[in-house]
Design an enzyme around this catalytic site. Structure first.
Site, PDB file in Angstrom:
ATOM      1  N   GLU A 148      -5.851 -36.223  -5.031  1.00 36.47           N
ATOM      2  CA  GLU A 148      -5.288 -34.880  -5.220  1.00 36.47           C
ATOM      3  C   GLU A 148      -4.367 -34.398  -4.097  1.00 36.47           C
ATOM      4  O   GLU A 148      -4.119 -33.202  -3.977  1.00 36.47           O
ATOM      5  CB  GLU A 148      -6.396 -33.838  -5.502  1.00 36.47           C
TER       6      GLU A 148
ATOM      7  N   HIS B 261     -14.505 -28.386  -6.618  1.00 38.78           N
ATOM      8  CA  HIS B 261     -14.879 -28.277  -8.032  1.00 38.78           C
ATOM      9  C   HIS B 261     -15.910 -29.344  -8.401  1.00 38.78           C
ATOM     10  O   HIS B 261     -15.960 -30.393  -7.749  1.00 38.78           O
ATOM     11  CB  HIS B 261     -13.646 -28.467  -8.917  1.00 38.78           C
TER      12      HIS B 261
ATOM     13  N   ASP C 245     -15.934 -30.915 -11.400  1.00 37.42           N
ATOM     14  CA  ASP C 245     -15.273 -31.916 -12.256  1.00 37.42           C
ATOM     15  C   ASP C 245     -16.235 -32.508 -13.281  1.00 37.42           C
ATOM     16  O   ASP C 245     -16.202 -33.703 -13.569  1.00 37.42           O
ATOM     17  CB  ASP C 245     -14.669 -33.055 -11.394  1.00 37.42           C
TER      18      ASP C 245
ATOM     19  N   ASP D 152     -15.772 -31.964  -2.933  1.00 35.65           N
ATOM     20  CA  ASP D 152     -14.783 -31.321  -3.808  1.00 35.65           C
ATOM     21  C   ASP D 152     -15.035 -29.811  -3.837  1.00 35.65           C
ATOM     22  O   ASP D 152     -16.177 -29.374  -3.700  1.00 35.65           O
ATOM     23  CB  ASP D 152     -14.985 -31.900  -5.234  1.00 35.65           C
TER      24      ASP D 152
ATOM     25  N   ASP E  91     -12.121 -35.339  -2.804  1.00 36.47           N
ATOM     26  CA  ASP E  91     -10.962 -34.564  -3.256  1.00 36.47           C
ATOM     27  C   ASP E  91     -10.469 -33.753  -2.064  1.00 36.47           C
ATOM     28  O   ASP E  91     -11.250 -33.008  -1.450  1.00 36.47           O
ATOM     29  CB  ASP E  91     -11.406 -33.649  -4.408  1.00 36.47           C
TER      30      ASP E  91
ATOM     31  N   ASP F 218      -8.958 -31.175  -1.929  1.00 36.49           N
ATOM     32  CA  ASP F 218      -9.120 -29.722  -2.080  1.00 36.49           C
ATOM     33  C   ASP F 218     -10.488 -29.229  -1.634  1.00 36.49           C
ATOM     34  O   ASP F 218     -10.756 -28.015  -1.645  1.00 36.49           O
ATOM     35  CB  ASP F 218      -8.742 -29.251  -3.492  1.00 36.49           C
TER      36      ASP F 218
ATOM     37  N   HIS G 161      -8.822 -34.215 -15.174  1.00 34.80           N
ATOM     38  CA  HIS G 161      -9.298 -34.324 -13.781  1.00 34.80           C
ATOM     39  C   HIS G 161     -10.445 -33.350 -13.503  1.00 34.80           C
ATOM     40  O   HIS G 161     -11.096 -33.467 -12.467  1.00 34.80           O
ATOM     41  CB  HIS G 161      -8.144 -34.166 -12.769  1.00 34.80           C
TER      42      HIS G 161
ATOM     43  N   HIS H 183      -7.914 -36.645  -9.805  1.00 36.66           N
ATOM     44  CA  HIS H 183      -9.325 -37.019  -9.711  1.00 36.66           C
ATOM     45  C   HIS H 183      -9.884 -37.638 -10.994  1.00 36.66           C
ATOM     46  O   HIS H 183     -11.020 -38.113 -11.000  1.00 36.66           O
ATOM     47  CB  HIS H 183     -10.180 -35.823  -9.267  1.00 36.66           C
TER      48      HIS H 183
END
Ligand SMILES: [Mn+2]
Length: 354
Positions: free
Chosen positions: A296, A145, A147, A143, A251, A253, A160, A120
């Protein structure tokens, strides 16, 4: 004003309108880059996603696909840690500079641009390249997260987990200059970005989101409001006052690890398949999607071939849905039903066949 200059002003105005962009043309850029994090394998994401049928799905949707292939990033030797902690700064800086060029070229040629990662950290280049031709763009960041650590708050040292900090104007006096990063110009303000899907946010990131008033919808918010309200409020924030190009940075994830196991930093309790499809359908329906990152996917972290296929297949579903695939079906190119032939006609057909 002469008719000619009025006409040229009108054309210029139309040229700038995001809605005039050719709706069906998508440039695909593979970005096999993994140095924004420490695990091996995310550089194979583009190949896995292509193998899962990406190009065919896009062309089946009626998209004119302009496959620009995979970038080959210039290797950097002696890429020492920054501040004894931040990993591969020069490699990340240079790769993103190269990606920014490619994205900028694609967008200026009138394509919508799909960047397939890779980790990312690539959003630095993708958004920087996009913004050169769409200075008023906004970002939807899906996401687990945020980031948004700075090089001074990161716990992991992986870039990332930090891309947004380099792009946000408000954070610039908090971000040190990293080797390889001098080309980056912060191009977003905090009202220009909305997060969806968060569930693993570091203390410094939480401070930034609160202190700079960045709209974010955690998984708890999605539970509370439902995904439909989340999208309504996202668009209210980003495009209700002014229509502008959307950059979607997705992302994998963000999804629950049961759906997307082949990724570097999975976190339980993620998006369902249906929430993911709803987010991307709604973004497509605005007609404003101008660039998309899908990042990712790491085939080496799967425990079986099935897990690779599930994760890469999900990535293709996200991309297809962002570019117009509809769960309710669609009838483009289908405008009449066949009629049963009359007895006379079937007789005569039979005669012909005999
Ligand atoms: Mn991310």
């Amino acid at each position: 004003m002469s008719l000619r200059s009025r006409l040229s002003r009108l054309l210029q105005k139309q040229g700038h309108s995001v809605l005039k962009k050719s709706v069906h043309s998508v440039a695909v850029i593979g970005a096999p880059f993994s140095k924004g994090q420490k695990r091996r394998g995310v550089e194979h994401g583009p190949a896995a996603i292509r193998e899962a049928g990406l190009l065919k799905r896009l062309s089946n949707l009626g998209c004119r696909v302009n496959d620009m292939g995979d970038l080959s990033f210039t290797p950097v030797t002696n890429d020492e840690l920054y501040n004894n902690l931040v990993v591969n700064p020069r490699s990340v800086g240079l790769a993103n500079q190269e990606l920014a060029e490619a994205v900028s070229r694609a967008v200026s040629s009138g394509h919508r641009c799909l960047t397939v990662g890779g980790d990312h950290s690539l959003a630095i280049g993708s958004i920087s390249g996009h913004v050169r031709h769409c200075p008023d763009l906004c970002v939807i960041w899906v996401d687990a997260h945020a980031d948004i650590n700075t090089p001074l708050t990161t716990l992991s040292g992986s870039l990332h987990g930090q891309p947004v900090s380099f792009l946000l104007r408000e954070l610039q006096d908090k971000v040190p200059s990293l080797p390889g990063f001098s080309w980056i110009k912060p191009c977003l303000s905090s009202p220009d970005i909305v997060y969806i899907g968060l569930r693993d946010v570091d203390p410094a990131e939480h401070f930034i989101l609160k202190n700079y008033d960045i709209l974010n919808f955690s998984m708890r918010d999605i539970d509370r409001l439902g995904i439909q309200k989340v999208m309504e409020q996202t668009f209210e924030q980003l495009i209700s006052k002014k229509q502008r190009p959307i950059h979607l940075s997705f992302d994998i994830d963000a999804f629950d690890p049961s759906l997307a196991p082949a990724t570097g930093t999975p976190v339980v309790g993620g998006l369902t398949y249906r929430e993911g499809m709803y987010i991307t359908e709604e973004i497509h329906n605005t007609g404003l999607l101008s660039a998309l990152d899908l990042v990712e996917v790491n085939p080496l972290l799967a425990t079986s071939e099935e897990e690779v296929k599930a994760t890469a297949g999900l990535a293709v579903d996200v991309i297809a849905s962002s570019f117009g695939q509809k769960r309710e079906g669609q009838h483009d190119g289908y405008d009449h039903l066949p009629t049963p032939s009359s007895p006379d006609e079937s007789d005569s057909e039979e005669c012909v066949r005999i």
